[in-house]
Write an enzyme that holds these catalytic residues in place. Structure first.
Site, PDB file in Angstrom:
ATOM      1  N   THR A  88       0.822  -1.213   0.000  1.00  0.00           N
ATOM      2  CA  THR A  88       0.000   0.000   0.000  1.00  0.00           C
ATOM      3  C   THR A  88       0.855   1.261   0.000  1.00  0.00           C
ATOM      4  O   THR A  88       0.523   2.252  -0.669  1.00  0.00           O
ATOM      5  CB  THR A  88      -0.918   0.014   1.240  1.00  0.00           C
ATOM      6  OG1 THR A  88      -1.629  -1.225   1.298  1.00  0.00           O
ATOM      7  CG2 THR A  88      -1.914   1.153   1.174  1.00  0.00           C
ATOM      8  N   THR A  89       1.966   1.229   0.737  1.00  0.00           N
ATOM      9  CA  THR A  89       2.864   2.385   0.824  1.00  0.00           C
ATOM     10  C   THR A  89       3.442   2.766  -0.528  1.00  0.00           C
ATOM     11  O   THR A  89       3.827   3.917  -0.748  1.00  0.00           O
ATOM     12  CB  THR A  89       3.985   2.092   1.842  1.00  0.00           C
ATOM     13  OG1 THR A  89       3.379   1.800   3.106  1.00  0.00           O
ATOM     14  CG2 THR A  89       4.941   3.253   2.006  1.00  0.00           C
TER      15      THR A  89
ATOM     16  N   ILE B 170       6.880  -5.522   9.021  1.00  0.00           N
ATOM     17  CA  ILE B 170       6.944  -4.883   7.702  1.00  0.00           C
ATOM     18  C   ILE B 170       6.610  -3.428   7.966  1.00  0.00           C
ATOM     19  O   ILE B 170       5.476  -3.082   8.287  1.00  0.00           O
ATOM     20  CB  ILE B 170       5.994  -5.536   6.688  1.00  0.00           C
ATOM     21  CG1 ILE B 170       6.440  -6.971   6.407  1.00  0.00           C
ATOM     22  CG2 ILE B 170       5.960  -4.724   5.385  1.00  0.00           C
ATOM     23  CD1 ILE B 170       5.487  -7.756   5.518  1.00  0.00           C
TER      24      ILE B 170
ATOM     25  N   LYS C  34       0.860 -10.323   8.207  1.00  0.00           N
ATOM     26  CA  LYS C  34       1.197  -8.961   8.603  1.00  0.00           C
ATOM     27  C   LYS C  34      -0.022  -8.436   9.345  1.00  0.00           C
ATOM     28  O   LYS C  34      -1.075  -8.195   8.755  1.00  0.00           O
ATOM     29  CB  LYS C  34       1.517  -8.094   7.381  1.00  0.00           C
ATOM     30  CG  LYS C  34       1.825  -6.643   7.738  1.00  0.00           C
ATOM     31  CD  LYS C  34       2.058  -5.789   6.497  1.00  0.00           C
ATOM     32  CE  LYS C  34       2.293  -4.329   6.878  1.00  0.00           C
ATOM     33  NZ  LYS C  34       2.436  -3.449   5.686  1.00  0.00           N
TER      34      LYS C  34
ATOM     35  N   TYR D  57     -13.320  -2.897   1.151  1.00  0.00           N
ATOM     36  CA  TYR D  57     -14.560  -2.272   0.687  1.00  0.00           C
ATOM     37  C   TYR D  57     -15.744  -3.245   0.647  1.00  0.00           C
ATOM     38  O   TYR D  57     -16.835  -2.902   1.083  1.00  0.00           O
ATOM     39  CB  TYR D  57     -14.375  -1.601  -0.687  1.00  0.00           C
ATOM     40  CG  TYR D  57     -15.532  -0.700  -1.077  1.00  0.00           C
ATOM     41  CD1 TYR D  57     -15.713   0.529  -0.464  1.00  0.00           C
ATOM     42  CD2 TYR D  57     -16.454  -1.094  -2.041  1.00  0.00           C
ATOM     43  CE1 TYR D  57     -16.779   1.350  -0.793  1.00  0.00           C
ATOM     44  CE2 TYR D  57     -17.525  -0.280  -2.372  1.00  0.00           C
ATOM     45  CZ  TYR D  57     -17.681   0.935  -1.748  1.00  0.00           C
ATOM     46  OH  TYR D  57     -18.741   1.738  -2.074  1.00  0.00           O
TER      47      TYR D  57
ATOM     48  N   ARG E   5      -8.021   0.045   6.845  1.00  0.00           N
ATOM     49  CA  ARG E   5      -8.125   0.279   5.406  1.00  0.00           C
ATOM     50  C   ARG E   5      -9.160  -0.615   4.730  1.00  0.00           C
ATOM     51  O   ARG E   5      -9.731  -0.242   3.713  1.00  0.00           O
ATOM     52  CB  ARG E   5      -6.758   0.054   4.735  1.00  0.00           C
ATOM     53  CG  ARG E   5      -5.733   1.134   5.040  1.00  0.00           C
ATOM     54  CD  ARG E   5      -4.456   0.903   4.232  1.00  0.00           C
ATOM     55  NE  ARG E   5      -3.443   1.920   4.477  1.00  0.00           N
ATOM     56  CZ  ARG E   5      -3.338   3.066   3.823  1.00  0.00           C
ATOM     57  NH1 ARG E   5      -4.200   3.358   2.875  1.00  0.00           N
ATOM     58  NH2 ARG E   5      -2.373   3.913   4.113  1.00  0.00           N
TER      59      ARG E   5
ATOM     60  N   TYR F 142      -2.440 -10.255   5.030  1.00  0.00           N
ATOM     61  CA  TYR F 142      -2.294  -8.876   5.510  1.00  0.00           C
ATOM     62  C   TYR F 142      -3.626  -8.418   6.068  1.00  0.00           C
ATOM     63  O   TYR F 142      -4.607  -8.300   5.331  1.00  0.00           O
ATOM     64  CB  TYR F 142      -1.822  -7.981   4.363  1.00  0.00           C
ATOM     65  CG  TYR F 142      -1.581  -6.530   4.719  1.00  0.00           C
ATOM     66  CD1 TYR F 142      -1.488  -6.079   6.035  1.00  0.00           C
ATOM     67  CD2 TYR F 142      -1.422  -5.577   3.707  1.00  0.00           C
ATOM     68  CE1 TYR F 142      -1.260  -4.744   6.343  1.00  0.00           C
ATOM     69  CE2 TYR F 142      -1.193  -4.245   3.999  1.00  0.00           C
ATOM     70  CZ  TYR F 142      -1.117  -3.831   5.316  1.00  0.00           C
ATOM     71  OH  TYR F 142      -0.891  -2.506   5.610  1.00  0.00           O
TER      72      TYR F 142
END
Length: 297
Positions: free
Chosen positions: A46-47, A206, A164, A109, A140, A135
């Site tokens: 995402t980063t 991470i 993660k 979502y 998010r 993850y």
């Protein structure tokens, strides 16, 4: 998966003023991580802002990181979507030979049930030729992957090797560590609770902040894994204020400002993300100068 213990970093994607991918800056950043003692690199998490990149740009980022890394560190590729078939198809069709594992986010979502999350990752595991790191980031995705679902996946699919965990809930993290199968990695996805998670039995992190301060953060994790608690917490508290600051106005805008201060890349982000404001920029700059005065250009 001993190669994925310790400190991994979620690489940013540096952009030029014209919003194109800055491959030279990306090479500098990869080398900065390696020189700083980072253990492995995560590409297109995402980063890295993959949500605002097209297919060709993603390929460019992947090729640039593979070339710059030159086999020195294990690489993990972010492959996630709220479309299960899309993830499975990519895992089947993509050349993953340069990677050690994939990192796949829980569907966002759509807000699936726990059974829906299980079935999603069942399809991912069956399609993936590589080990899979789950993850969980409810802030998010708008859904929380519960420990019971993680244990079910870990026990049913031998190539699901870790998670993660970024729920920001140390109690949930401890439940994961307590109940996990042998060899399963519980990796912090929250920089602020990395050390407590490591001391509780986690495998590492991470990280985002480690990308800016790789020597300090990777050393903190190493000391934590060695149970050198007082030394580890000394480093944690040296870095802690910057962790809050880099996420204050969104990720990766904060960490990109640190990179700008370090002379590694510009701080350009793509809409809908925007740069941090002048107040936060001044506070981050002061922190970088305090922690890393020789590096500031």
């Amino acid at each position: 998966m001993q190669s994925l213990t310790g400190t991994g970093v979620a690489l940013i994607t540096p952009f030029k003023k014209d919003l194109s991918v800055d491959t030279e800056a990306l090479e500098r950043i990869v080398n900065y991580q390696i020189d700083g003692g980072i253990d492995y690199l995560v590409v297109l998490g995402t980063t890295g802002e993959p949500a605002t990149m097209d297919k060709d740009e993603k390929e460019l980022v992947i090729k640039t990181v593979i070339k710059a890394n030159n086999g020195r560190l294990p690489l993990v590729l972010g492959v996630g979507s709220n479309n299960t078939k899309e993830v499975a198809d990519e895992l089947i069709s993509r050349d993953l030979s340069a990677f050690t594992a994939i990192l796949s986010v829980s569907p966002y979502y759509n807000k699936p049930t726990q059974e829906g999350i299980y079935q999603h990752f069942k399809a991912v595991a069956q399609a993936s030729p590589l080990p899979v790191i789950l993850y969980n980031v409810p802030g998010r995705t708008a859904s929380n992957m519960l420990p019971e679902t993680v244990f079910r996946l870990a026990n049913d699919f031998s190539n699901i090797v870790g998670i993660k965990e970024a729920a920001g809930d140390i109690v949930q993290a401890m439940r994961l560590i307590q109940g996990k199968p042998d060899g399963f990695l519980v990796i912090s996805g929250d920089d602020m609770v990395t050390l407590p998670m490591v001391l509780a039995g986690g495998a590492g992190v991470i990280s985002v902040i480690a990308e800016g301060f790789p020597k300090q953060f990777s050393q903190m994790v190493k000391l934590g894994l060695e149970r050198r608690v007082d030394e580890a917490y000394k480093l944690h508290y040296e870095i802690a204020d910057s962790i809050d600051m880099i996420f204050e106005q969104g990720n990766p805008a904060g960490i990109k400002h640190i990179f700008k201060e370090l002379g590694l890349c510009d701080d350009v982000v793509r809409l809908p993300l925007v740069n941090i404001n002048d107040d936060l920029a001044a506070r981050l700059s002061a922190f970088v100068n305090k922690l890393h005065p020789a590096a500031v250009q």
